[in-house]
Design a protein around this motif. Structure first.
Motif, PDB file in Angstrom:
ATOM      1  N   LYS A  69       5.748   5.627 -11.947  1.00  0.00           N
ATOM      2  CA  LYS A  69       5.992   5.443 -10.311  1.00  0.00           C
ATOM      3  C   LYS A  69       5.596   3.811 -10.257  1.00  0.00           C
ATOM      4  N   ALA A  70       4.453   3.846 -10.770  1.00  0.00           N
ATOM      5  CA  ALA A  70       3.630   2.488 -10.717  1.00  0.00           C
ATOM      6  C   ALA A  70       4.543   1.235 -11.343  1.00  0.00           C
ATOM      7  N   ALA A  71       5.218   1.510 -12.487  1.00  0.00           N
ATOM      8  CA  ALA A  71       6.004   0.520 -13.189  1.00  0.00           C
ATOM      9  C   ALA A  71       7.490   0.410 -12.511  1.00  0.00           C
ATOM     10  N   ALA A  72       7.748   1.468 -11.703  1.00  0.00           N
ATOM     11  CA  ALA A  72       9.101   1.197 -10.958  1.00  0.00           C
ATOM     12  C   ALA A  72       9.047   0.684  -9.608  1.00  0.00           C
ATOM     13  N   THR A  73       7.824   0.064  -9.478  1.00  0.00           N
ATOM     14  CA  THR A  73       7.453  -0.650  -8.118  1.00  0.00           C
ATOM     15  C   THR A  73       7.273  -2.078  -8.307  1.00  0.00           C
ATOM     16  N   ASP A  74       8.105  -2.901  -7.886  1.00  0.00           N
ATOM     17  CA  ASP A  74       8.079  -4.496  -8.388  1.00  0.00           C
ATOM     18  C   ASP A  74       7.097  -5.077  -7.407  1.00  0.00           C
ATOM     19  N   VAL A  75       6.126  -5.704  -7.716  1.00  0.00           N
ATOM     20  CA  VAL A  75       5.047  -6.317  -6.846  1.00  0.00           C
ATOM     21  C   VAL A  75       4.936  -7.752  -7.117  1.00  0.00           C
ATOM     22  N   ASN A  76       5.071  -8.599  -5.988  1.00  0.00           N
ATOM     23  CA  ASN A  76       4.984 -10.001  -6.013  1.00  0.00           C
ATOM     24  C   ASN A  76       3.559 -10.620  -5.305  1.00  0.00           C
ATOM     25  N   PHE A  77       3.019 -11.677  -5.647  1.00  0.00           N
ATOM     26  CA  PHE A  77       2.236 -12.361  -4.844  1.00  0.00           C
ATOM     27  C   PHE A  77       2.536 -13.836  -4.434  1.00  0.00           C
ATOM     28  N   VAL A  78       2.662 -13.980  -3.523  1.00  0.00           N
ATOM     29  CA  VAL A  78       3.082 -15.402  -2.723  1.00  0.00           C
ATOM     30  C   VAL A  78       1.834 -15.920  -2.045  1.00  0.00           C
ATOM     31  N   ARG A  79       1.688 -17.383  -2.476  1.00  0.00           N
ATOM     32  CA  ARG A  79       0.600 -18.110  -1.823  1.00  0.00           C
ATOM     33  C   ARG A  79       1.045 -19.095  -1.219  1.00  0.00           C
TER      34      ARG A  79
END
Length: 324
Positions: free
Chosen positions: A196-206
């Motif tokens: 489930k962790a791998a199936a959730t795309d996470v981005n970081f925007v600065r």
């Protein structure tokens, strides 16, 4: 006959005197060779980005010249006598315990330390990196043994090991790593497990004052944390220059879309474009924004912390945000 007896007595007395002197020399501490196996070493050799460096076995007056080095020292139970701070703030990171930073003397900005201030503290060890202070290595080395790592950011774990060796805190470092691994596993489990962790795309925007908006890639501090947790990363991260970041204008912020977005701001939010961009239709149309999965976080912690104490707090905040 009397003369011969007298000579023999003198010879015996002389031999006894020599034997006694040798015995005392063997038991005393004045002979370096005699007690070298029993006395603790006064210095140790540490492999650094500038070659081997002799450092004190137990450094007492440490100066750190970057946020990662500061985090390492505090994490390992060492309070530096001096440290640099970021260009945008005069104080040390607030995520670190105030009790551990209150007596540290500021010695200038990161990558621009005041060498006179450093020397005035009479340090016996200096920690920094070539990317920050490579050009000042000779000057710093004249002040105190200087341990430099090659860079900062994605190499933070390797840097921590160098810092631990320089500080003589390898045993403490092992405990820190074990705690981190346990916490990472806990966060991954909280997300529902590895799949489930791998199936959730996470981005970081600065958002950065004076620069374009940065969509962080995988070769940086925060990228390494997300990799350890095992989250997915959107395809845009593969376009990041040198793996670090893919920079965009506000008009292309839709490229940052992901299931979840964490954001931070360096500098003034107005001048960095944070407020304007996040109020735009493009931003509000992002999947993460529509699903209320955008989380604002502290830039000095998530981006500039670069250490295990910062990582522990980031993991706590990440778990809280993701399990709301």
């Amino acid at each position: 006959m009397t003369t011969l007896l007298r000579d023999r007595r003198a010879l015996v007395a002389g031999s006894l005197a020599v034997t006694a002197a040798l015995t005392l020399a063997g038991c005393g501490s004045s002979d370096p060779a005699a007690d070298s196996s029993d006395s603790p070493a006064k210095t140790r050799t540490v492999s650094t980005a500038n070659g081997d460096v002799e450092v004190p076995a137990s450094p007492k007056r440490v100066v750190v010249l970057d946020s990662g080095e500061l985090d390492s020292a505090i994490t390992l139970g060492v309070r530096p006598v001096g440290a640099t701070h970021s260009a945008s703030e005069d104080a040390f990171p607030t995520y670190l315990p105030a009790s551990e930073t209150k007596d540290i003397t500021p010695v200038g900005e990161i990558a621009n330390a005041n060498l006179e201030s450093v020397a005035a503290l009479e340090p016996d060890l200096i920690l920094t990196s070539k990317v920050r202070d490579g050009e000042r290595y000779d000057e710093l080395s004249k002040i105190a043994p200087t341990v430099m790592t090659e860079a900062t950011g994605s190499a933070w774990k390797e840097n921590f090991q160098v810092h631990a060796e320089a500080l003589g805190k390898q045993a403490e470092a092992k405990k820190v790593l074990a705690t981190y691994d346990t916490q990472v596993a806990k966060v991954t489990e909280a997300l529902g497990g590895k799949e489930k962790a791998a199936a959730t795309d996470v981005n970081f925007v600065r958002f950065v004052e004076g620069a374009e908006i940065r969509i962080y890639g995988k070769q940086n501090y925060i990228g390494s944390l997300l990799a350890d947790i095992g989250t997915g990363r959107p395809p845009i991260t593969d376009k990041a220059k040198d793996g670090f970041s893919y920079d965009v204008s506000p008009e292309k912020i839709d490229l940052a879309d992901a299931d979840v977005i964490f954001t931070s701001t360096y500098g003034d939010p107005g001048k960095a474009g944070t407020t304007k961009t996040m109020n735009s239709g493009l931003w509000k149309g992002l999947k993460a924004a529509e699903n209320d999965k955008v989380f604002k976080v502290d830039d000095r912690l998530w981006i500039a912390g670069i250490g295990y104490t910062a990582a522990g707090k980031i993991l706590e905040e990440f778990e809280t945000s993701m399990t709301k």
